[in-house]
Scaffold this active site. Sequence first.
Site, PDB file in Angstrom:
ATOM      1  N   ARG A 100       2.680  -0.103 -11.971  1.00 14.82           N
ATOM      2  CA  ARG A 100       3.042   0.761 -10.829  1.00 14.82           C
ATOM      3  C   ARG A 100       4.533   0.631 -10.501  1.00 14.82           C
ATOM      4  NH1 ARG A 100       0.874   4.505  -7.802  1.00 14.82           N
ATOM      5  NH2 ARG A 100       0.920   3.427  -5.806  1.00 14.82           N
ATOM      6  N   ASN A 128     -16.853  11.292   8.192  1.00 12.48           N
ATOM      7  CA  ASN A 128     -16.488  11.094   6.783  1.00 12.48           C
ATOM      8  C   ASN A 128     -17.648  11.239   5.793  1.00 12.48           C
ATOM      9  OD1 ASN A 128     -14.282  10.305   8.389  1.00 12.48           O
ATOM     10  ND2 ASN A 128     -13.436   9.039   6.765  1.00 12.48           N
ATOM     11  N   LYS A 147     -12.610   4.424  16.622  1.00 12.28           N
ATOM     12  CA  LYS A 147     -12.214   5.125  15.383  1.00 12.28           C
ATOM     13  C   LYS A 147     -13.346   5.007  14.362  1.00 12.28           C
ATOM     14  CE  LYS A 147      -9.006   7.023  12.544  1.00 12.28           C
ATOM     15  NZ  LYS A 147      -8.811   6.436  11.284  1.00 12.28           N
ATOM     16  N   GLY A 162       0.850  -1.192   0.000  1.00 11.29           N
ATOM     17  CA  GLY A 162       0.000   0.000   0.000  1.00 11.29           C
ATOM     18  C   GLY A 162       0.882   1.236   0.000  1.00 11.29           C
ATOM     19  N   ASN A 205     -15.279   8.018  12.461  1.00 13.44           N
ATOM     20  CA  ASN A 205     -15.336   8.052  10.998  1.00 13.44           C
ATOM     21  C   ASN A 205     -16.779   8.033  10.487  1.00 13.44           C
ATOM     22  OD1 ASN A 205     -12.283   6.198  10.802  1.00 13.44           O
ATOM     23  ND2 ASN A 205     -12.555   8.325  10.247  1.00 13.44           N
TER      24      ASN A 205
HETATM   25  O1  KPL Z   1      -9.817   9.499   9.994  1.00 11.81           O
HETATM   26  C1  KPL Z   1     -10.220  10.467   9.395  1.00 11.81           C
HETATM   27  C2  KPL Z   1     -10.348  10.355   7.923  1.00 11.81           C
HETATM   28  O2  KPL Z   1     -10.290  11.358   7.226  1.00 11.81           O
HETATM   29  O3  KPL Z   1     -10.494   9.206   7.466  1.00 11.81           O
HETATM   30  C3  KPL Z   1     -10.641  11.698  10.161  1.00 11.81           C
HETATM   31  C4  KPL Z   1     -10.598  11.401  11.651  1.00 11.81           C
HETATM   32  C5  KPL Z   1     -12.023  12.117   9.773  1.00 11.81           C
HETATM   33  C6  KPL Z   1      -9.664  12.827   9.964  1.00 11.81           C
HETATM   34  O4  KPL Z   1      -9.702  13.374   8.692  1.00 11.81           O
END
Ligand code: KPL
Length: 306
Positions: A41, A195, A187, A13, A191
């Site tokens: 790549r 997001n 997390k 990655g 998100n």
């Molecule tokens: O983890 C993130 C992401 O962009 O995927 C956050 C916490 C929203 C920070 O940009």
Amino acid sequence: MARLLAKMWHILGSGAIGSIWASKLNSLNLDITLIFRDEERLGSFATTGNLVSVRSDQGLDQFQCLATTANKLTTPIQNLLVATKAFDAVSAITTLSNWLTAESTIVVMINGYGVQQELQTKFPHLIFTFASTTDGGYKTGEFETVWAGQGKTLVGSIKGTAKTPKEWEALPQIEATEDIDLILWRKLAINCCINPLTVKYNCRNGELLDIPGAMAEMSIIASEFEAISNATQKHLFDTPLLDQAKLVARTTQGNISSMLQDIRAGRRTEIRQITGALCDLAEQSGLAVPHNQSLLKLIIDLETNG
Ligand code: KPL
């Protein structure tokens, strides 16, 4: 002499996180080999002279790495960092499976929740270490990255057998955790709250805080998430999820979320591994998360139809 004895780390990655971590491991004098998905790549990396560039507020870090593809490997991999998109992790590791053994150190640093458990089930003979990082960055070229925010990285294992790689302990902002499952769940919660909304409102993380409609939606997303968290007996935070999500939106206010970066670049997003993971768990618990469901659908439609 030290260089001759340096440990070799393979990295799968070469997005922003893979490149930032290549820079961190390079700073420890470890030898790095990037594993590319295909010859194209690999060839395009060769035209740069095998140079990775990572710019941060410390300046420009440019260094050379070895590079290969899975089908060119000839010996078992000792140390592997998996920094692919969440939806690529299982297939990418499958292509390497002949070269991974129970002795391999494998650190999986991906977004979302669920793929980690899937890896553990699919490859029971391998020992995975999972990591969750708040490092932030974005690509400015195929092999050029801006490391926008130095974050913290928590490392742990779900089965309890893996450890933080010894050599990583010299890095700043790295910590071992007894409960990486909970860290990944938290997390995921953040998100889910940020997001998809940055995509819907086409804005930076911090701008969400000034859009009343976005904040109203964030509050619904958070309460749906909390209901699933309670049903699955996972302790989220000591304060309401909405407060935590607002805090992260504020501390990362200038960031373009990874999902909005993907949409703007016309790439597939991780919505299925983020909001989709919550929707799957809701279904298993017999609960409804209609607002998250509608965002899942919205982002999938945007991926398909632009
Ligand atoms: O983890 C993130 C992401 O962009 O995927 C956050 C916490 C929203 C920070 O940009």
